[in-house]
Design a protein around this motif. Structure first.
Motif, PDB file in Angstrom:
ATOM      1  N   TYR A 335       0.850  -1.184   0.000  1.00  0.00           N
ATOM      2  CA  TYR A 335       0.000   0.000   0.000  1.00  0.00           C
ATOM      3  C   TYR A 335       0.894   1.245   0.000  1.00  0.00           C
ATOM      4  CZ  TYR A 335      -3.679  -3.236   1.429  1.00  0.00           C
ATOM      5  OH  TYR A 335      -4.559  -4.285   1.482  1.00  0.00           O
ATOM      6  N   PRO A 336       1.087   1.876  -1.162  1.00  0.00           N
ATOM      7  CA  PRO A 336       1.840   3.139  -1.194  1.00  0.00           C
ATOM      8  C   PRO A 336       1.017   4.255  -0.574  1.00  0.00           C
ATOM      9  CG  PRO A 336       0.979   2.610  -3.371  1.00  0.00           C
ATOM     10  CD  PRO A 336       0.641   1.438  -2.486  1.00  0.00           C
ATOM     11  N   THR A 337       1.665   5.238   0.021  1.00  0.00           N
ATOM     12  CA  THR A 337       0.949   6.349   0.655  1.00  0.00           C
ATOM     13  C   THR A 337       1.271   7.668  -0.044  1.00  0.00           C
ATOM     14  OG1 THR A 337       2.685   6.984   2.227  1.00  0.00           O
ATOM     15  CG2 THR A 337       1.248   5.151   2.868  1.00  0.00           C
ATOM     16  N   PRO A 338       0.367   8.640   0.060  1.00  0.00           N
ATOM     17  CA  PRO A 338       0.623   9.962  -0.538  1.00  0.00           C
ATOM     18  C   PRO A 338       1.841  10.666   0.070  1.00  0.00           C
ATOM     19  CG  PRO A 338      -1.713   9.684  -0.110  1.00  0.00           C
ATOM     20  CD  PRO A 338      -1.015   8.525   0.541  1.00  0.00           C
ATOM     21  N   ARG A 473      -5.575  -4.630   7.818  1.00  0.00           N
ATOM     22  CA  ARG A 473      -5.910  -3.796   6.661  1.00  0.00           C
ATOM     23  C   ARG A 473      -6.943  -2.736   7.017  1.00  0.00           C
ATOM     24  NH1 ARG A 473      -7.172  -9.012   3.127  1.00  0.00           N
ATOM     25  NH2 ARG A 473      -8.098  -9.437   5.153  1.00  0.00           N
ATOM     26  N   GLU A 474      -7.873  -3.094   7.908  1.00  0.00           N
ATOM     27  CA  GLU A 474      -8.867  -2.116   8.348  1.00  0.00           C
ATOM     28  C   GLU A 474      -8.225  -1.019   9.187  1.00  0.00           C
ATOM     29  OE1 GLU A 474     -12.109  -1.749   7.528  1.00  0.00           O
ATOM     30  OE2 GLU A 474     -11.699  -3.326   6.063  1.00  0.00           O
ATOM     31  N   VAL A 475      -7.234  -1.395   9.993  1.00  0.00           N
ATOM     32  CA  VAL A 475      -6.516  -0.393  10.790  1.00  0.00           C
ATOM     33  C   VAL A 475      -5.772   0.565   9.864  1.00  0.00           C
ATOM     34  CG1 VAL A 475      -4.689  -0.043  12.494  1.00  0.00           C
ATOM     35  CG2 VAL A 475      -6.293  -1.939  12.758  1.00  0.00           C
ATOM     36  N   LEU A 476      -5.162   0.003   8.825  1.00  0.00           N
ATOM     37  CA  LEU A 476      -4.475   0.841   7.836  1.00  0.00           C
ATOM     38  C   LEU A 476      -5.473   1.751   7.124  1.00  0.00           C
ATOM     39  CD1 LEU A 476      -1.934   1.610   6.276  1.00  0.00           C
ATOM     40  CD2 LEU A 476      -2.345  -0.354   4.768  1.00  0.00           C
ATOM     41  N   LYS A 477      -6.638   1.203   6.805  1.00  0.00           N
ATOM     42  CA  LYS A 477      -7.670   1.992   6.131  1.00  0.00           C
ATOM     43  C   LYS A 477      -8.132   3.153   7.016  1.00  0.00           C
ATOM     44  CE  LYS A 477     -12.059   1.379   3.660  1.00  0.00           C
ATOM     45  NZ  LYS A 477     -13.124   0.417   3.285  1.00  0.00           N
ATOM     46  N   GLU A 478      -8.284   2.878   8.317  1.00  0.00           N
ATOM     47  CA  GLU A 478      -8.639   3.941   9.282  1.00  0.00           C
ATOM     48  C   GLU A 478      -7.635   5.082   9.203  1.00  0.00           C
ATOM     49  OE1 GLU A 478      -8.508   2.414  13.220  1.00  0.00           O
ATOM     50  OE2 GLU A 478     -10.161   1.008  12.949  1.00  0.00           O
ATOM     51  N   PHE A 479      -6.359   4.700   9.187  1.00  0.00           N
ATOM     52  CA  PHE A 479      -5.277   5.686   9.162  1.00  0.00           C
ATOM     53  C   PHE A 479      -5.364   6.537   7.898  1.00  0.00           C
ATOM     54  CE2 PHE A 479      -0.912   7.153   8.553  1.00  0.00           C
ATOM     55  CZ  PHE A 479      -0.556   7.553   9.834  1.00  0.00           C
ATOM     56  N   PHE A 480      -5.620   5.885   6.759  1.00  0.00           N
ATOM     57  CA  PHE A 480      -5.751   6.605   5.495  1.00  0.00           C
ATOM     58  C   PHE A 480      -6.922   7.589   5.565  1.00  0.00           C
ATOM     59  CE2 PHE A 480      -3.372   4.861   1.701  1.00  0.00           C
ATOM     60  CZ  PHE A 480      -2.416   4.181   2.430  1.00  0.00           C
ATOM     61  N   GLU A 481      -8.047   7.107   6.074  1.00  0.00           N
ATOM     62  CA  GLU A 481      -9.259   7.929   6.082  1.00  0.00           C
ATOM     63  C   GLU A 481      -9.128   9.132   6.993  1.00  0.00           C
ATOM     64  OE1 GLU A 481     -12.231   5.039   7.022  1.00  0.00           O
ATOM     65  OE2 GLU A 481     -12.475   4.395   4.926  1.00  0.00           O
ATOM     66  N   ARG A 482      -8.404   8.983   8.112  1.00  0.00           N
ATOM     67  CA  ARG A 482      -8.194  10.116   9.021  1.00  0.00           C
ATOM     68  C   ARG A 482      -7.407  11.226   8.337  1.00  0.00           C
ATOM     69  NH1 ARG A 482      -6.641   7.377  14.903  1.00  0.00           N
ATOM     70  NH2 ARG A 482      -8.629   6.268  15.210  1.00  0.00           N
TER      71      ARG A 482
END
Length: 491
Positions: A335-338, A473-482
């Motif tokens: 999962y690359p990040t911005p 993956r859901e924890v990572l998704k939380e982080f992205f959404e925040r």
């Protein structure tokens, strides 16, 4: 099917009651019993199915397979010496030998089973073999995808799934075969067209006790195979030589080191989005571009390719099958990040697997490598410090956290891991896994990589006998959404 027909291939000790009684289904779980279904009492490691005969009777069972005396009104009882060993024979008969209608490929080994299974399944899809799939993560029965409860199910469940696959029109099937399944007769009687051996590392010694016992369990997949079947072996693993001598199957090998193997490594390039791998096969050379990373995934690709070679699948279908697989759930998911750093989620829960994923990410040359991981409770304690050493070998920063502590004290597990790490100044101990993952992500900067290892596809965390919802993956998704980042869609 009538009881008489179900038991025709069994060695029975005795019977009681009407053997012409109709059976609509068979269960080993008394809670699932309905009217006209039979109950088979299995002695397990934690409980004994004979304790639940009365409950099965109350729920409507009138036919029983038992090792102990049953005295219930109107009950039909078939007495057997060993219900567990009889279960695959009963299941195969009841579901009309569905494995005979499928070309089944079984994959065993410590690491790489799931990815190799997905790769092989993808190859068979391209080759129009109409495949089904059963892995630790998910299974496909021809109609829908389902979450798997274990790597290889009980024989009753397995033959039921085989039957559903044949009813859905499938013609082949790729499945993982665990050492537990081989030890507990779950795949007894299944006809495998091919067996694949990936490697043997340290795992499940809480169950097998010794590495030798663990290997012998794996080897059972190949024992009894004949020249019409294929054994696909990792020639770089020393245990493969012992498998060769125990099987009459036609042998196909793959190797990173030996150019004489059926499938051998030529070269590879690490690219931003994965690997480009060149392999030599009997018909010449093929080049494969894949999203996967790491030497361990080159081995997985070679295993799937060697299987394809053994099955006579054309080269183009093998290349297309491998290249079309974008992701395996919980296996080196990138999962690359911005913000310019990368996150990898992986199931690695053995020393070899952890070393493999860390080396693969290290090969991408991150500025800093952050490792977040733990170890499972009620499992082989000896591997914990070895995993700690693997993390120290590659990680610039290490965050130790809970995996599935089960009945153990979480801090005791983390201290076992910590014992293998010399430079403890690089370590943070954060038992709460969500907090640990978030901490690792907050620490990351441009060109860094974060590896979250241990749970991969799992959607729960087991603590003191309770499975709580939890998904890395859901924890990572939380982080992205925040941060109002777009979370990458699953392929």
């Amino acid at each position: 099917m009538k009881v008489n027909d179900i038991i025709k291939n069994l060695e029975i000790l005795g019977t009681r009651g009407d053997l012409n009684r109709f059976v609509s289904d068979i269960q080993y779980d008394s809670r699932k019993i309905e009217k006209d279904q039979a109950f088979i009492a299995i002695k397990g490691y934690q409980t004994d199915g004979h304790r639940f005969v009365s409950q099965a009777y109350e729920n409507g069972a009138r036919v029983f397979f038992s090792e102990e005396k049953i005295d219930l009104p109107e009950a039909t009882v078939v007495y057997l010496k060993d219900n567990r060993k009889a279960l695959p024979i009963i299941s195969r008969t009841f579901f009309h030998q569905p494995d005979k209608k499928l070309k089944i490929i079984g994959i065993t080994g410590t690491n790489g089973k799931t990815t190799t299974a997905y790769l092989t399944y993808s190859i068979l899809q391209k080759a129009h073999w109409k495949p089904g799939l059963f892995t630790t993560v998910k299974y496909f029965d021809g109609k829908a995808w389902h979450n798997s409860e274990r790597t290889t199910p009980e024989s009753l469940d397995l033959f039921r799934i085989f039957y559903r696959m044949t009813q859905a029109g499938l013609k082949s099937m790729v499945m993982e075969v665990s050492s537990h399944a081989l030890s507990l007769s779950r795949v007894e009687g299944v006809h495998f067209l091919a067996g694949v051996f990936t490697n043997l590392g340290r795992d499940h010694l809480d169950f097998h006790q010794t590495q030798e016992n663990y290997f012998l369990a794996k080897r059972r997949l190949f024992e009894g195979m004949n020249e019409s079947q294929r054994a696909v072996l990792n020639e770089d693993d020393p245990y493969s030589e012992r498998i060769k001598h125990s099987s009459e199957a036609e042998i196909y090998t793959y190797s990173l080191k030996n150019p004489a193997a059926s499938v051998s490594y030529v070269q590879h390039q690490v690219q931003k989005e994965g690997l480009q791998v060149k392999l030599k096969i009997p018909s010449g050379e093929i080049t494969i571009k894949t999203k996967f990373l790491g030497t361990f995934n080159i081995y997985n690709i070679m295993a799937a390719t060697a299987t394809g070679v053994g099955l006579g699948i054309p080269d183009n279908f093998m290349v297309e099958g491998i290249e079309s697989l974008m992701r395996v759930p919980g296996r080196c998911e990138h999962y690359p990040t911005p913000d310019g750093y990368s996150v990898y989620i992986d199931y690695a829960h053995t020393p070899d697997a952890l070393q493999n994923i860390l080396h693969a990410v290290w090969e991408t040359r991150p500025q800093s490598l952050i490792v977040v991981f733990g170890a499972g409770g009620d499992r082989d304690r000896g591997k914990r410090p070895v995993m700690g050493k693997a993390a120290e070998d590659y990680g610039d920063k290490i965050i130790l956290t809970n995996d599935n502590p089960r009945s153990e004290d979480p801090m005791a597990i983390l201290n076992d891991i910590l014992a293998g790490i010399s430079d403890k100044s690089r370590v943070l101990v954060i038992p709460d896994r969500r907090e640990a993952i978030h901490t690792g992500l907050k620490m990351a900067r441009n060109k860094d990589s974060v590896v979250v290892a241990g749970k991969g596809h799992e959607n729960y965390q087991e603590i003191k006998g309770i499975k709580y919802p939890f998904d890395d993956r859901e924890v990572l998704k939380e982080f992205f959404e925040r941060r109002q980042w777009i979370f990458p869609a699953e392929n």
